[in-house]
Motif scaffolding. Structure first.
Motif, PDB file in Angstrom:
ATOM      1  N   ARG A 114      43.136  39.321  48.570  1.00  0.00           N
ATOM      2  CA  ARG A 114      44.102  39.083  47.395  1.00  0.00           C
ATOM      3  C   ARG A 114      43.832  37.364  46.796  1.00  0.00           C
ATOM      4  O   ARG A 114      43.935  36.783  47.676  1.00  0.00           O
ATOM      5  CB  ARG A 114      45.687  38.871  47.831  1.00  0.00           C
ATOM      6  N   LEU A 115      43.713  37.737  45.813  1.00  0.00           N
ATOM      7  CA  LEU A 115      43.722  36.661  45.037  1.00  0.00           C
ATOM      8  C   LEU A 115      44.681  36.103  43.944  1.00  0.00           C
ATOM      9  O   LEU A 115      45.393  37.528  43.012  1.00  0.00           O
ATOM     10  CB  LEU A 115      42.103  36.927  43.810  1.00  0.00           C
ATOM     11  N   GLY A 116      44.971  35.351  43.449  1.00  0.00           N
ATOM     12  CA  GLY A 116      45.645  34.776  42.355  1.00  0.00           C
ATOM     13  C   GLY A 116      45.778  33.217  42.475  1.00  0.00           C
ATOM     14  O   GLY A 116      44.782  32.333  42.196  1.00  0.00           O
TER      15      GLY A 116
ATOM     16  N   SER B 161      51.464  32.011  41.171  1.00  0.00           N
ATOM     17  CA  SER B 161      50.693  31.328  40.734  1.00  0.00           C
ATOM     18  C   SER B 161      51.229  30.476  39.155  1.00  0.00           C
ATOM     19  O   SER B 161      51.599  31.951  38.288  1.00  0.00           O
ATOM     20  CB  SER B 161      49.768  32.997  39.808  1.00  0.00           C
TER      21      SER B 161
ATOM     22  N   VAL C  73      49.055  27.636  43.093  1.00  0.00           N
ATOM     23  CA  VAL C  73      48.709  28.559  43.637  1.00  0.00           C
ATOM     24  C   VAL C  73      49.448  28.221  45.245  1.00  0.00           C
ATOM     25  O   VAL C  73      48.985  27.685  46.274  1.00  0.00           O
ATOM     26  CB  VAL C  73      47.084  28.826  43.861  1.00  0.00           C
ATOM     27  N   ALA C  74      50.736  29.330  45.632  1.00  0.00           N
ATOM     28  CA  ALA C  74      51.297  28.495  46.799  1.00  0.00           C
ATOM     29  C   ALA C  74      51.323  30.128  47.742  1.00  0.00           C
ATOM     30  O   ALA C  74      52.149  30.766  46.657  1.00  0.00           O
ATOM     31  CB  ALA C  74      52.773  27.822  47.231  1.00  0.00           C
TER      32      ALA C  74
ATOM     33  N   ALA D 289      51.717  35.266  46.581  1.00  0.00           N
ATOM     34  CA  ALA D 289      51.088  33.842  45.845  1.00  0.00           C
ATOM     35  C   ALA D 289      51.511  33.983  44.330  1.00  0.00           C
ATOM     36  O   ALA D 289      51.569  34.416  44.208  1.00  0.00           O
ATOM     37  CB  ALA D 289      50.381  33.923  45.820  1.00  0.00           C
TER      38      ALA D 289
ATOM     39  N   ALA E 146      51.421  37.009  42.816  1.00  0.00           N
ATOM     40  CA  ALA E 146      50.457  37.668  43.128  1.00  0.00           C
ATOM     41  C   ALA E 146      51.237  38.512  44.227  1.00  0.00           C
ATOM     42  O   ALA E 146      51.254  38.256  45.479  1.00  0.00           O
ATOM     43  CB  ALA E 146      49.409  36.964  43.574  1.00  0.00           C
ATOM     44  N   GLY E 147      51.722  39.862  44.355  1.00  0.00           N
ATOM     45  CA  GLY E 147      51.271  41.091  45.306  1.00  0.00           C
ATOM     46  C   GLY E 147      50.761  41.913  45.822  1.00  0.00           C
ATOM     47  O   GLY E 147      50.103  41.845  44.904  1.00  0.00           O
TER      48      GLY E 147
ATOM     49  N   GLY F 146      43.682  31.416  44.869  1.00  0.00           N
ATOM     50  CA  GLY F 146      44.471  31.168  46.290  1.00  0.00           C
ATOM     51  C   GLY F 146      44.154  32.196  46.515  1.00  0.00           C
ATOM     52  O   GLY F 146      44.082  33.796  46.287  1.00  0.00           O
TER      53      GLY F 146
END
Lengths: 461, 462
Positions: free
Chosen positions: B460-462, A423, A400-401, A421, A459-460, B412
């Motif tokens: 926000r999680l991912g 994922s 995850v970055a 991020a 993830a946006g 994350g």
């Protein structure tokens, strides 16, 4: 060359070992102690002399300049003794000898190390013996001879290049130039010496449109100052800094993601860890020689080929030998997705019963056949050029970055993004990868400038 | 306190060397550093015992009025050091209208961290036997354990600082025990860990059965962990995750060298609301047991707690000597170096949000649907654009105020710092600090403490 004092430096030929070149006698002094001690069954000594010149700018002003010089010898000793089950075990410990250490200090440190080595019981293993060492280019002669002039040049190039960029100013920079001389000996007859250089070039550009500001930070390491190509590097980072000004949080996305240049490095490190004999021995890696690194996953992209190359000219991980005296080599690790061998030092090679390859060199992946422009053509996709921090889980491959800068690419429309991020799982990702035809050299990596992954999640918003 | 002989010799020599140097430059100082201690590493098929790297060396700092010039060397022989210093100083140019450095009021002091059990008094074989025993307990926890690792480290860091008015000596004792469990089932390999650490002694090595059971349970739960569906969630963070949030959000962003370089948006927000009024955040080198603790910084400034955010208002930053001089603000004890071979930067020590009034149970109970975030593993700052990244090893699902058995890994947190901090709606009444190593950008690692209370927020999680 076989055995004896080996010349591996291209600047001075033949290079005298550090001990003779600098008049140090500590190496012989240490070896006398080691040879005289009955509980030392094997040993290794590495003598290092490092000189570093460091320059720090705030804006264009010199904030600080530093000169660093260190001399030290790291000694590793091995002691064989009966293990807990009565079988032969090997223990090891190390200590550092500093310039002010006299015979008494060396003897005391040696006794302490012997005691520590006697505590631990590991399966026996050996040390490398003498070998033919290849000549490898690892020294920038100018950096070694005129470090202050090189620092001034880099500073001048940086300031000039930044001043040519619209909407961008130089925030700060750091430049470290280091020349190291090291000499390695062990109880099995290894004698090697190398002189090498390394430069760290770190700078931050700030972009501004009058109302808002953004920044782009880069930190690059090379063995030669010329490999930075400062004007091109500044131009690329300045363009990114300007793009960051108008970047927005990306939309949520499931689909193709292209990752390029420095953003790839930490991802690829996962395969280096997974393909190490040490990871296999410690059960952190479940890979098997002769089997696909992707396990039962269906590979729908181009095959992964990956080499460990310690002979790459001016590669950061290049050298005539590794830290324990195994010769530098160029070895295939993964070919057509299949793990061909674990890379291994002497110890873990013996533990797994495989051939030692030496420490991992530079990570080399052959270029693909698809131009980068084509990788970016079939959108909508996300193109990531910088992560905030990419730390893959070295066991599972999960990542995850946060995206520091990227682009949504949809046909001709390219929109900068930041935040959100990536994922993903790296095994899954690389099983559906396409490699760019263009090649980048990034100090410890030589390979495709970008890789396209067909199925990743962002993830946006 | 035992003072290493190298430091004793230099303590007597350095004042006259400083006096000598100040004939060339307006201000000079010296820092000598040394480490002692051991690392013990035991896992299922390997063992190691190593002494700590001595990291022994001296750095001489020369303030020329506008810049800091430094000579760092492993050469500690007094005569040779004096010769090197003179050669180096001879090449320096003093700026005519330079900024003056205040060497501080006269102070001669020796400090040492207190600990229940000084690691130096415990025989090495006893420490090693203890690690072997803990590793065996770990390995026996479950048949699915394929490797168990114990890593113990104690380090006594001794520093001597000398300038024209100060002669300060400190011994900081840090100790850490890390236990890792690697489990494998149905082709899946996962791991979890526990760390006990602080500016403490050998007492950190004591391991309870409850800790081991908790480690076993969380590692096994990861075997069935899922990937989280990306999106915005109500979250409750455990103390170590709260600590990384504080550290990345308004720790790095208030390091004053970042102000000087124009890299910190926080400079424009001093005195303004940047977080929920529930948030008061401090940097405290003197926090009891905090892994990033010290008594004086690497530029000789005595340590004291600094309030960075008070009830949501950004109050002040953390300054090293040069940044504080240039910005014309009061110094804090924040000038820290990775080692004598590296430059001092403005750095955090132990950074955390102060406890509030809610119990962790109340916080979880208040979440209809969300995630309990555990085990912060890394973070990254973005002081210019106020982005944040915090990676948690896993998160647990909360439904109707209760933690279910569902686990997501990794998780994350990303987002915009003010949004995240202003969304903090509950602050726990607990406080737990944990240790780690913090970089400046991607290098310059120094020991650091973070932690805090549980926090409830939306992210926000991912």
């Amino acid at each position: 060359m076989t055995g004896g004092l080996q010349a591996v430096d291209l600047l001075v030929s033949p290079l005298l070992p550090l001990s003779l070149l600098r008049g140090y006698t500590v190496l012989e002094q240490i070896i006398r102690h080691l040879q005289a001690h009955t509980a030392v069954h094997d040993w290794q000594v590495e003598l290092n002399h490092k000189r570093s010149h460091q320059l720090f700018l705030v804006g264009e002003r010199v904030e600080s300049e530093r000169s660093v010089e260190t001399v030290r010898a790291r000694v590793r000793i091995y002691n064989d003794h009966p293990g807990p089950e009565g079988d032969l075990a090997r223990g090891e410990a190390s200590f550092v000898v500093l310039p002010q250490d006299d015979d008494t200090a060396i003897a005391r440190k040696l006794e302490e190390a012997v005691f520590m080595a006697g505590l631990v019981s590991n399966p026996p293993f050996g040390l490398p013996g003498p070998a033919d060492y290849p000549a490898v280019e690892v020294l920038d002669p100018r950096l070694a001879e005129e470090p202050r002039a090189v620092l001034d040049e880099l500073r001048g190039q940086l300031i000039a290049a930044a001043s040519r960029q619209p909407q961008v100013r130089l925030s700060s920079s750091e430049c470290f130039l280091e020349v190291g001389e090291s000499e390695l000996r062990n109880s099995r007859g290894v004698q090697a010496a190398v002189r090498s250089s390394q430069a760290l070039f770190d700078f931050v550009l700030i972009s501004s449109d009058g109302a808002n500001e953004s920044e782009m930070h880069t930190a690059q390491q090379r063995r030669r100052a010329a490999d930075f190509d400062v004007p091109a590097l500044v131009a690329r980072k300045a363009a990114q800094a300007r793009d960051a000004l108008r970047a927005t949080v990306p939309p949520g996305h499931r689909g193709p993601v292209v990752i390029s240049r420095e953003a790839l490095l930490d991802m690829l490190a996962f395969f280096r860890v997974q393909s190490s004999a040490q990871s296999k021995f410690q059960k952190l890696s479940q890979l098997e020689v002769g089997q696909s690194v992707f396990g039962l996953r269906e590979v729908r992209g181009e095959p992964l080929h990956l080499r460990s190359d310690a002979l790459l000219p001016f590669g950061l991980n290049s050298g005539p030998c590794d830290a324990e005296g195994l010769p530098g080599r160029d070895v295939v690790i993964i070919e057509d997705n299949v793990l061909r061998r674990f890379w291994a030092n002497q110890r873990y090679a013996e533990y797994l019963g495989i051939e030692p390859t030496g420490a991992f060199g530079n990570l080399v992946i052959p270029p693909g056949t698809t131009p980068l422009a084509e990788l970016l053509a079939d959108g909508p996709l996300i193109h990531i050029v910088a992560f905030s921090d990419m730390v893959p889980d070295m066991v599972t491959g999960d990542v995850v970055a946060e995206i520091r800068l990227g682009y949504v690419v949809d046909g001709d429309r390219v929109t900068p993004i930041k935040g959100g991020a990536l994922s993903a799982n790296l095994f899954d990702g690389f099983a559906q990868a396409t490699y760019a035809r263009e090649v980048a050299f990034l100090g410890e990596y030589l390979g495709p400038e970008a890789i396209r992954f067909e199925q990743m999640v962002i993830a946006g918003e | 306190m035992d003072i290493p002989p190298e430091l004793t010799r230099l303590r007597d020599v350095l004042p006259s060397l400083i006096e000598d140097m100040e004939r060339q430059v307006p201000y000079a100082a010296a820092l000598v550093q040394q480490q002692t201690g051991h690392t013990i590493h035991v896992e299922s098929r390997e063992q190691h015992v190593e002494p700590a790297d001595p990291s022994l060396g001296v750095v001489l700092s020369f303030w020329t009025g506008r810049r800091l010039a430094e000579l760092a060397t492993s050469e500690l022989h007094p005569d040779r050091l004096v010769r090197l210093a003179r050669e180096f100083a001879a090449g320096l140019t003093v700026e005519p209208d330079g900024l003056p450095v205040d060497p501080g009021p006269p102070l001669e002091q020796t400090y040492a961290t207190s600990c229940q059990i000084d690691p130096a008094t415990v025989p090495l074989q006893e420490k090693f036997a203890h690690c072997v025993e803990v590793q065996a307990r770990l390995a026996a926890l479950d048949p699915r354990v394929i490797n168990a690792r114990v890593l113990y480290r104690d380090e006594a860091e001794t520093k001597l600082f000398v300038n024209r008015s100060r002669r300060l000596l400190q011994r900081i004792q840090r100790a850490r025990l890390m236990m890792m469990l690697l489990v494998h089932e149905n082709g899946r390999t996962v791991y979890d860990w526990r760390i006990q650490d602080g500016t403490r002694g050998y007492e950190v090595a004591a391991v309870t059965d409850e800790t081991l059971a908790s480690l076993r349970d969380s590692a096994l739960a990861l075997l069935s962990a899922e990937r989280i569906e990306p999106g915005f969630y109500d979250c409750v963070s455990c103390p170590d995750v709260s600590g990384i949030i504080a550290h990345e959000a308004f720790g790095h962003g208030v390091e004053l060298d970042m102000f000087l370089k124009g890299r910190a948006r926080a400079r424009d927000y001093l005195g303004k609301q940047v977080a929920s009024p529930l948030v008061t955040m401090v940097d405290n080198p003197l926090a009891e047991g905090g892994y990033g603790g010290f008594f004086f910084d690497d530029e000789g400034e005595p340590a004291r707690p600094i309030t960075i955010i008070r009830e949501g208002i950004l109050e002040r930053g953390l300054g090293d000597l040069a940044s504080s001089l240039y910005l014309g603000v009061e110094r804090t004890a924040s000038g820290r170096r990775e080692s004598f071979a590296r430059k001092p930067y403005a750095r955090m020590s132990n950074t955390y949000i102060l406890p509030g009034h809610s119990t962790p149970e109340e916080m979880v109970a208040s979440v209809p649907r969300g995630i309990y975030l555990e085990h912060g593993s890394s973070g990254m700052e973005d002081p210019k654009d106020w982005g944040i990244q915090v990676i948690c090893h896993y998160g647990r699902e909360i439904v109707n105020g209760r933690v279910t058995g569902r686990v997501f890994a990794p998780v994350g947190i990303t987002g915009y710092v003010p949004d995240l901090l202003q969304s903090i709606s509950m602050v726990g009444n607990d406080l737990k600090l944990s240790g780690g190593y913090c970089g400046k950008g991607y290098k310059e690692l120094v020991p650091n403490g973070s932690g805090g209370p549980h926090l409830k927020f939306r992210a926000r999680l991912g």
